[in-house]
Design a protein around this motif. Structure first.
Motif, PDB file in Angstrom:
ATOM      1  N   LYS A  60       0.811  -1.226   0.000  1.00 49.24           N
ATOM      2  CA  LYS A  60       0.000   0.000   0.000  1.00 49.24           C
ATOM      3  C   LYS A  60       0.841   1.271   0.000  1.00 49.24           C
ATOM      4  N   ARG A  61       2.084   1.168   0.479  1.00 50.01           N
ATOM      5  CA  ARG A  61       2.933   2.359   0.571  1.00 50.01           C
ATOM      6  C   ARG A  61       2.254   3.463   1.368  1.00 50.01           C
ATOM      7  N   PHE A  62       1.596   3.053   2.433  1.00 45.85           N
ATOM      8  CA  PHE A  62       0.941   3.982   3.348  1.00 45.85           C
ATOM      9  C   PHE A  62       1.619   3.841   4.701  1.00 45.85           C
ATOM     10  N   SER A  63       1.933   4.983   5.329  1.00 39.39           N
ATOM     11  CA  SER A  63       2.541   4.949   6.653  1.00 39.39           C
ATOM     12  C   SER A  63       1.594   5.549   7.681  1.00 39.39           C
ATOM     13  N   ILE A 333       1.007  -3.385  -7.973  1.00 37.91           N
ATOM     14  CA  ILE A 333      -0.204  -4.087  -7.536  1.00 37.91           C
ATOM     15  C   ILE A 333      -0.450  -3.760  -6.069  1.00 37.91           C
ATOM     16  N   ILE A 334      -1.665  -3.326  -5.739  1.00 36.20           N
ATOM     17  CA  ILE A 334      -2.031  -3.035  -4.342  1.00 36.20           C
ATOM     18  C   ILE A 334      -3.134  -3.997  -3.911  1.00 36.20           C
ATOM     19  N   LEU A 335      -2.978  -4.589  -2.732  1.00 34.79           N
ATOM     20  CA  LEU A 335      -4.006  -5.458  -2.167  1.00 34.79           C
ATOM     21  C   LEU A 335      -4.750  -4.672  -1.087  1.00 34.79           C
ATOM     22  N   ALA A 336      -6.069  -4.622  -1.189  1.00 31.98           N
ATOM     23  CA  ALA A 336      -6.846  -3.882  -0.191  1.00 31.98           C
ATOM     24  C   ALA A 336      -8.150  -4.615   0.062  1.00 31.98           C
ATOM     25  N   ASP A 337      -8.691  -4.414   1.264  1.00 31.11           N
ATOM     26  CA  ASP A 337     -10.015  -4.946   1.596  1.00 31.11           C
ATOM     27  C   ASP A 337     -10.979  -3.772   1.568  1.00 31.11           C
ATOM     28  N   ILE A 338     -11.919  -3.801   0.650  1.00 28.98           N
ATOM     29  CA  ILE A 338     -12.816  -2.648   0.470  1.00 28.98           C
ATOM     30  C   ILE A 338     -14.273  -3.102   0.512  1.00 28.98           C
ATOM     31  N   GLU A 339     -15.159  -2.130   0.616  1.00 29.76           N
ATOM     32  CA  GLU A 339     -16.591  -2.391   0.473  1.00 29.76           C
ATOM     33  C   GLU A 339     -16.897  -2.331  -1.012  1.00 29.76           C
ATOM     34  N   TRP A 340     -17.256  -3.448  -1.583  1.00 30.16           N
ATOM     35  CA  TRP A 340     -17.569  -3.461  -3.009  1.00 30.16           C
ATOM     36  C   TRP A 340     -19.052  -3.767  -3.174  1.00 30.16           C
ATOM     37  N   GLN A 341     -19.785  -2.804  -3.684  1.00 29.66           N
ATOM     38  CA  GLN A 341     -21.236  -2.921  -3.834  1.00 29.66           C
ATOM     39  C   GLN A 341     -21.873  -3.363  -2.520  1.00 29.66           C
ATOM     40  N   GLY A 342     -21.394  -2.714  -1.431  1.00 27.42           N
ATOM     41  CA  GLY A 342     -21.983  -2.935  -0.116  1.00 27.42           C
ATOM     42  C   GLY A 342     -21.442  -4.137   0.642  1.00 27.42           C
ATOM     43  N   GLN A 343     -20.589  -4.919   0.005  1.00 29.20           N
ATOM     44  CA  GLN A 343     -20.056  -6.122   0.656  1.00 29.20           C
ATOM     45  C   GLN A 343     -18.546  -5.993   0.849  1.00 29.20           C
ATOM     46  N   PRO A 344     -18.017  -6.468   2.000  1.00 28.48           N
ATOM     47  CA  PRO A 344     -16.561  -6.469   2.140  1.00 28.48           C
ATOM     48  C   PRO A 344     -15.950  -7.429   1.119  1.00 28.48           C
ATOM     49  N   ARG A 345     -14.883  -6.976   0.491  1.00 27.41           N
ATOM     50  CA  ARG A 345     -14.314  -7.809  -0.564  1.00 27.41           C
ATOM     51  C   ARG A 345     -12.800  -7.669  -0.559  1.00 27.41           C
ATOM     52  N   LYS A 346     -12.101  -8.773  -0.705  1.00 30.48           N
ATOM     53  CA  LYS A 346     -10.637  -8.763  -0.813  1.00 30.48           C
ATOM     54  C   LYS A 346     -10.306  -8.528  -2.282  1.00 30.48           C
ATOM     55  N   VAL A 347      -9.766  -7.365  -2.563  1.00 30.19           N
ATOM     56  CA  VAL A 347      -9.526  -7.042  -3.965  1.00 30.19           C
ATOM     57  C   VAL A 347      -8.065  -6.721  -4.228  1.00 30.19           C
ATOM     58  N   LEU A 348      -7.785  -6.642  -5.488  1.00 27.50           N
ATOM     59  CA  LEU A 348      -6.475  -6.237  -5.988  1.00 27.50           C
ATOM     60  C   LEU A 348      -6.739  -4.998  -6.848  1.00 27.50           C
TER      61      LEU A 348
END
Ligand code: CA
Length: 725
Positions: A60-63, A333-348
């Motif tokens: 993510k390159r987030f601190s 490539i970033i891996l994040a867990d987001i709300e996708w169409q209202g559902q938690p989703r493990k995305v790339l």
């Protein structure tokens, strides 16, 4: 009183020594660098360190650090700088562990610096065969090291993987990862998962077959190799997977390898135990030559998920089937867990060269969405529900040249993005680019060299446009804040030039990015408002990082102009000593960079062979449009560059500057609305005439005139070029 004061000083000195010694002892460095699987999986919790390439395995390159924040960033100043004594592109992400910074520079040289002072602790030069650079498309760069169990790992330009003692900088082992009969190179940073060092390579344009290999981190023994494209069927396939994907190829692709090199991006999900790789373009670019039946050409331009222990294939998603444009999927490539169409989703999350922002389910490779983050993207009209592009048939280059956005430079290249866990936005270093694609029907293979199967020549009607927009670097770049859930832009900052740096985001509501025109800039993550900048004396392409030492937060970045664009531009190197440096900043610091060298006076090209009428016309036009800024008779008053002493690149780019607006970012706007090409040529002829008069005067030994010239003449164009390109 005196004694007490001395004692106090002595105490302070001891403390200082202890701090320096702690970082300087080989044993201590080796112990601190003894990273294992647990520490790398939990890298995010070591707030003051930057343990892995993307800081964490999800890249993510987030601190989470907040000491430097949008309220006090104005107090950020240079704490130290380290000159690599090279002058080419720097692209590395440093690793920082307990106050020691491990990074790489030109020719795969590795540096260990004290992260508090910049002091060089050791340097490892792998002695790269410099002749191998002929196989490197994009400069003799390196994107950094990986660290594991007391050792530092680097991939070298000439294809080796080297393990180095983190304490001493001495080589522990090295292994050749390529067959040197083929023009492979390594510029990417290795990744380490569970004791295996994983490294790919580059060379798709040169005629190679892509793969990625894992080696035992302790011994250098090969653990597995995953080929991204099938080999020659006559030699037999390595496994069933190769046999299967060979069905997606046609013609005699193996003769030029097929491409598909894994030259940069990788990410790892420890929970799913999936290792993701971004696969490069198909080679050669010309798909009609490479792939006469128009098949998909797996796994080029794809993301592939593997098991890191074995290299076993799990799934793939191909972003650009039957790639014909150099649309690599090797971007960050970033891996994040987001709300996708209202559902938690493990995305790339992925913004490859092809201009579309992809959201992919990283558990199984299911396509979720692709929306153009680069609005001018025109090779495809969109993606269908199956995740296949709907190509723009009008821009098929099979029978005629086609002018396509983005270019082979991509709408986003290797420069890393960042995903802020605070704003949940992705920050993309975007490129505005265009290229004319045309088949080279007389194509002949140049073994070991550039083999794209495309015509470098352009039709006359796009020659000017191409010169203005591509070759002359007048395209732009942006920092784009993208919401991956809404799949839309939230804000955008336009830069004057193309090929700007990678990105860092922090919990201090800050985004840091370097620019091609020689600045490191901080923006508010939520709004894009610029809140700080520092002039770096050279273009910045590398991504910044952040860390702490002794309770103080630092922002660090490598500043060194180069890479693909730095080479292709063909501009002269900046005058003076090499300026490819590591820069580190903290609050309240105010170290100054060494002053720029004396301004250079460039000899002008010869006078143009034109008639007196043309010269007079040029003078008239100059007096009408130019003198207001550049001075009467082309003698500058000092506030803006004296055109008589322009660097050669400015003469070469005269029309793109005057008509194309190439330097509008510096205030030199386009005059295309008032000047024709003939007008511009006439002005150029007049300036060259004045310049040659001045040169003759300069070469005539008149000391006072020469002295006045040096004092007065503002030949900073070379400097501006250095600072702004
Ligand atoms: Ca390529």
């Amino acid at each position: 009183m005196k004694a007490i004061r001395l004692m106090t000083l002595g105490f302070a000195a001891v403390l200082h020594c202890a701090a320096v010694l702690a970082a300087s002892t080989p044993e201590q460095r080796r112990a601190d660098a003894a990273l294992d699987h647990a520490r790398l999986v939990a890298a995010g919790s070591e707030q003051g360190n930057w343990l892995a390439h993307g800081r964490t395995y999800d890249e993510k390159r987030f601190s989470p650090l907040t000491q430097v924040n949008d309220g006090n960033v104005q107090q950020l100043g240079l704490a130290w700088h380290f000159n690599t004594n090279h002058s080419r592109g720097l692209e590395a992400t440093p690793i920082v562990i307990n106050g020691v910074m491990y990074s790489t520079g030109n020719w795969s040289v590795v540096y260990a610096n004290d992260a508090k002072t910049g002091e060089l602790l050791w340097q490892f030069d792998p002695q790269v065969d410099k002749s191998w650079a002929v196989h490197a498309c994009c400069d003799v760069v390196n994107r950094g090291v990986a660290v594991w169990n007391g050792k530092v790992y680097v991939g070298t330009l000439d294809g080796r993987l080297v393990a180095i003692d983190a304490g001493t900088g001495e080589k522990v082992w090295e292994t050749l990862t390529i067959d040197k009969q083929w023009p492979y190179t390594i510029t990417g940073a290795p990744r380490i998962v569970k004791g295996k060092v994983i490294i790919g390579n580059g060379g798709s344009e040169y005629g190679v077959r892509g793969y990625i290999t894992a080696y035992d981190a302790e011994t250098g023994q090969q653990a597995w190799r995953f080929w991204t494209v099938p080999g020659n069927p006559a030699d037999g396939f390595e496994n069933e997977l190769m046999q299967k994907i060979a069905e997606t190829w046609s013609g005699e692709w193996w003769k030029l390898g097929g491409g598909g090199t894994v030259w940069d991006s990788m990410a790892y999900d420890p929970e799913l135990d999936l290792f993701y790789i971004g696969v490069g373009n198909a080679g050669p670019w010309n798909r009609y030559l490479r792939n006469p039946e128009g098949k998909d050409n797996l796994f080029t331009a794809s993301i592939v998920a593997l098991r890191p222990d074995t290299g076993e294939y799990v799934w793939h998603y191909q972003e650009t089937p039957n790639d014909g444009w150099d649309y690599t999927s090797t971007q960050h490539i970033i891996l994040a867990d987001i709300e996708w169409q209202g559902q938690p989703r493990k995305v790339l999350l992925h913004a490859p060269k092809n201009g579309f922002f992809f959201v992919v389910d990283r558990t199984n490779g299911q396509f979720l969405s692709a929306v153009p983050y680069y609005p001018k993207t025109n090779w495809a009209l969109g993606y269908d529900e199956n995740g296949r592009p709907i190509e723009n048939k009008e821009l098929d280059y099979k029978d005629k040249p086609a002018l396509i956005h983005p270019s082979p430079m991509g709408a986003h290249n290797w420069h890393p993005m960042s995903y802020s866990e605070q704003t949940r936005l992705v920050y993309i270093p975007m490129i505005d680019s265009l290229f004319q694609y045309e088949q080279d029907k007389q194509f002949k293979v140049n073994k070991g060299l550039w083999n794209t199967g495309m015509k470098p020549a352009k039709t006359p009607d796009v020659e000017q446009l191409f010169n203005d927009i591509i070759a002359r670097k007048v395209t732009g770049g942006s920092l784009l804040a993208w919401d991956p859930v809404l799949q839309k832009k939230m804000w955008e900052v336009k830069h004057p030039l193309t090929w700007n740096g990678g990105v860092l985001s922090t919990a201090g509501n800050l985004v840091f990015q370097g620019t091609a025109d020689g600045r490191l800039v901080a923006y508010k993550s939520d709004s894009g408002e610029k809140v700080w900048e520092f002039k770096t004396q050279t273009g910045v392409i590398a991504p910044p990082i952040t860390y702490t030492v002794d309770g103080e937060q630092y922002i660090a970045v490598q500043a060194g102009w180069g890479g693909a664009f730095g080479l292709a531009g063909g501009l002269p190197p900046p005058p003076g000593e090499p300026r490819s440096r590591i820069l580190a900043f903290k609050l309240g610091a105010d170290v100054q960079l060494p002053p720029l060298p004396d301004k250079q006076l460039f000899d002008p090209p010869p006078r143009m062979a034109v008639s007196d009428d043309v010269l007079a016309h040029g003078k008239t036009l100059y007096s009408q449009f130019c003198f207001g800024c550049h001075g009467t008779d082309a003698v500058s008053g000092g506030a803006v560059p004296d055109l008589r002493w322009m660097a050669p690149a400015f003469h070469e780019n005269f029309k793109p500057i005057v008509l194309g607006g190439a330097l509008s970012g510096l205030g030199m706007v386009s005059f295309a609305d008032v000047l024709s090409e003939q007008d511009a040529d006439a002005i150029h002829a007049y300036i060259l005439d004045q310049a040659n008069d001045a040169k003759e005067k300069r070469d005539n030994p008149d000391p006072q005139w020469w002295h006045d010239l040096k004092v007065k003449v503002y030949s900073t164009i070379g400097e501006l070029m250095a600072e702004h390109l």
